[in-house]
Structures are given as C-alpha cells and as structure tokens.
Design a protein around this motif. Sequence first.
Motif, short mmCIF file in Angstrom:
data_model
loop_
_atom_site.label_atom_id
_atom_site.label_comp_id
_atom_site.label_asym_id
_atom_site.label_seq_id
_atom_site.Cartn_x
_atom_site.Cartn_y
_atom_site.Cartn_z
N GLN A 1 70.23 59.76 35.69
CA GLN A 1 71.25 60.26 36.61
C GLN A 1 72.45 60.87 35.88
N LYS A 2 73.11 61.79 36.56
CA LYS A 2 74.23 62.53 35.97
C LYS A 2 75.38 61.61 35.56
N GLU B 1 76.28 60.73 31.95
CA GLU B 1 76.88 61.71 31.06
C GLU B 1 78.40 61.53 30.98
N GLU C 1 66.02 62.91 26.59
CA GLU C 1 65.74 63.78 27.74
C GLU C 1 64.53 64.68 27.52
N LYS D 1 69.65 63.90 36.95
CA LYS D 1 69.92 65.02 36.05
C LYS D 1 69.02 66.19 36.46
N GLU D 2 69.49 67.40 36.21
CA GLU D 2 68.80 68.61 36.68
C GLU D 2 67.34 68.67 36.25
#
Length: 196
Positions: free
Chosen positions: A15-16, A19, A32, A74-75
């Motif tokens: 998940q974002k 970061e 990643e 995350k993207e």
Amino acid sequence: MEIAENTALVVVDVQKGFEEEFWGQRNNPAAEGNIAALIDLWQETGRPVVFVRHDSPAGSRSPLRVGHVGNEFKEFVEERRGKGNGPELLVTKSVNSAFYGEPSLDVWLKGEGIAQIVFVGIQTNMCNETTARMGGNLGYDVVFALDAMHTFGLEGPFGWSATAEELTRATAVSLHGGGFARVVSTEDVLKGAAAR
C-alpha cells in the motif's frame, strides 16, 4: 523447489502508506520489482492470487487508515488486479494476520483446494511473518519469498533497537528454523513455478 499449479500467491499490504516517512528506514529496494515479477507469473499461468489490504481505523494516525490515500494499493499492484487468468481474492484486515481478515482466507483457500501458499509484501516481520506463522499452524505448506518483501527498523524495550535488515534476518531464522515456512528467494519461486 516445487510450486504446485494451484499454489496461491498472497500479496500482503503493498500500500501507498508505506512510502510515508512515518515508518523510518526501510530495506530491500528490490522488493517491488520481485513482487511484480511473481504476480505476473502467477497471472500468466492462471494460478490464484490473493491481494490483502490493511484497513487501519479512519480516525487513526496510521498512513494505512481508511479514507487516506495511503490505504490504496501501490500503482504497480493496482494495475495488475483483475488481470489474471486464475482465481483472485481481495482480503481486508485490521490486524496483523490475513487469516483474521474478510472474507476468510482459510475458508477460501480450502474451498479452492489450495495446500501451498507463497507470501510476499509488506512488512516482513509484521503482517507477513504473523500470517505465515498462522498458515504453518493451520497446516499449509508456506513459502516465504524473503526478497519480495521489506520492512523498517524498530525501537524495542530496554533501549534495544534493530535495523530493517536485522529484523528481516531474525524473521527468516525464526520461520525457517522453527519450521513455520520455507524461506526462499524470488528466483527459487520463479524457477519452481515455471517448471510446472
């Protein structure tokens, strides 16, 4: 290493919010890329993929809280969801173990006839380790792809602290040495899955 045709890849909390500076110093910048490679192979071969998301309470300070951008995947994970040829599940949780999420991971795995699970994601020594231990206790053949995950340093009791790398090693030794899981590399898993 043998990876069965119906082995589930469990992608934990990518998940974002991880970061954000909130967490401190992380390790393994290759995590990643390794996670993406494993998702791609699983989807190409029609194997089952489980995406797990941690939903911290909306009013908390956690970067993973519901309603905050950090709660989103995350993207590179989000763009892969729903793209596979095999079964896919989204599990949401508010504690460390994905086995205490909704819907029930254990019920779904058993319903799909899955006996082997590969864990990747964030954090190595938190949700990944907790879920892997429970998976081992529940009788699954647990594979822990150590370089397809990362964690952060921590402060502990008695003035002790440990770096992200020290915590990663401790997790690897505890899981592997304790018989909860086989701790392996992404390359080991990719080769084992491609050989089927």
